[in-house]
Design an enzyme around this catalytic site. Structure first.
Site, PDB file in Angstrom:
ATOM      1  N   ASN A  36       0.822  -1.206   0.000  1.00 22.28           N
ATOM      2  CA  ASN A  36       0.000   0.000   0.000  1.00 22.28           C
ATOM      3  C   ASN A  36       0.858   1.259   0.000  1.00 22.28           C
ATOM      4  OD1 ASN A  36       0.484  -0.963   2.690  1.00 22.28           O
ATOM      5  ND2 ASN A  36      -1.144   0.325   3.509  1.00 22.28           N
ATOM      6  N   GLU A  38       0.344   5.237   0.581  1.00 23.77           N
ATOM      7  CA  GLU A  38      -0.596   6.249   1.086  1.00 23.77           C
ATOM      8  C   GLU A  38      -0.187   7.648   0.634  1.00 23.77           C
ATOM      9  OE1 GLU A  38      -1.091   5.485   5.312  1.00 23.77           O
ATOM     10  OE2 GLU A  38      -2.235   3.662   4.857  1.00 23.77           O
ATOM     11  N   CYS A  47      -4.258   0.669  -2.462  1.00 21.99           N
ATOM     12  CA  CYS A  47      -4.069  -0.586  -1.738  1.00 21.99           C
ATOM     13  C   CYS A  47      -2.966  -1.442  -2.378  1.00 21.99           C
ATOM     14  CB  CYS A  47      -5.351  -1.414  -1.767  1.00 21.99           C
ATOM     15  SG  CYS A  47      -6.714  -0.752  -0.813  1.00 21.99           S
ATOM     16  N   GLU A  49      -2.994  -4.633  -3.059  1.00 22.61           N
ATOM     17  CA  GLU A  49      -3.461  -5.586  -4.078  1.00 22.61           C
ATOM     18  C   GLU A  49      -3.504  -4.945  -5.453  1.00 22.61           C
ATOM     19  OE1 GLU A  49      -4.745  -4.838  -1.185  1.00 22.61           O
ATOM     20  OE2 GLU A  49      -5.779  -6.526  -0.235  1.00 22.61           O
ATOM     21  N   CYS A  86     -10.056  -5.713   0.333  1.00 23.65           N
ATOM     22  CA  CYS A  86     -11.221  -4.822   0.319  1.00 23.65           C
ATOM     23  C   CYS A  86     -12.025  -4.996  -0.967  1.00 23.65           C
ATOM     24  CB  CYS A  86     -10.786  -3.365   0.500  1.00 23.65           C
ATOM     25  SG  CYS A  86     -10.166  -2.585  -1.004  1.00 23.65           S
ATOM     26  N   CYS A  89     -10.482  -3.789  -4.308  1.00 24.80           N
ATOM     27  CA  CYS A  89      -9.424  -4.681  -4.806  1.00 24.80           C
ATOM     28  C   CYS A  89     -10.018  -5.966  -5.373  1.00 24.80           C
ATOM     29  CB  CYS A  89      -8.424  -4.977  -3.699  1.00 24.80           C
ATOM     30  SG  CYS A  89      -7.413  -3.531  -3.298  1.00 24.80           S
TER      31      CYS A  89
END
Ligand code: THU
Length: 134
Positions: A36, A38, A47, A49, A86, A89
């Protein structure tokens, strides 16, 4: 999963302090990593993934994905329970599964402990919205 753990350690997560690592195994044997990333403007981050599968799509276009391994952990406490990907993803993974003949296996773990396997993105995202509706 070992590669995913290595990638998790390199995650850029100064705001959530929740690091996620992903490793994508391709049909040609290559393993492509992601974690990830940010951003101070929170929604601009991404993310692990999606970083991983977009990395795979960018560097190995049209090579089928066999599996993705995921691991996630907070810097605040130890996560022993498997942490699934999530929804956004799952949608991105479904896009790639929909372009190939074979299913993508998803292996997910917390920071440590048990690993859960889903045999297909379909198992994590039933009733998917896909290209057939466009
Ligand atoms: N995150 C992921 O990398 N993958 C997921 O499936 C869920 C959440 C990241 C996004 C953000 O950097 C941090 O975890 C907290 O939500």
């Amino acid at each position: 999963m070992h590669k995913a753990q290595e990638s998790r350690n390199r995650a850029y997560a100064p705001y959530s302090r929740f690091k996620v690592g992903a490793a994508v195994l391709l049909e040609n044997g290559a393993i492509v990593e992601g974690n990830n990333q940010e951003n101070a403007a929170f929604p601009s981050g991404l993310c692990a993934e999606r970083v991983a599968v977009f990395h795979a799509g960018a560097t190995h276009p049209k090579v089928p994905i066999v599996a993705i391994a995921l691991t996630a952990g907070s810097e605040q406490h130890v996560n022993n329970h498997p942490i699934p990907p999530c929804g956004a993803c799952r949608q991105s993974l479904a896009e790639y599964e929909g372009t190939q003949e074979s299913p993508i296996s998803i292996y997910f773990m917390g920071e440590q402990g048990n690993v859960v396997k889903a045999a297909s993105v379909k198992d994590l995202l039933p009733l998917v919205f896909d290209r057939s509706y466009l």
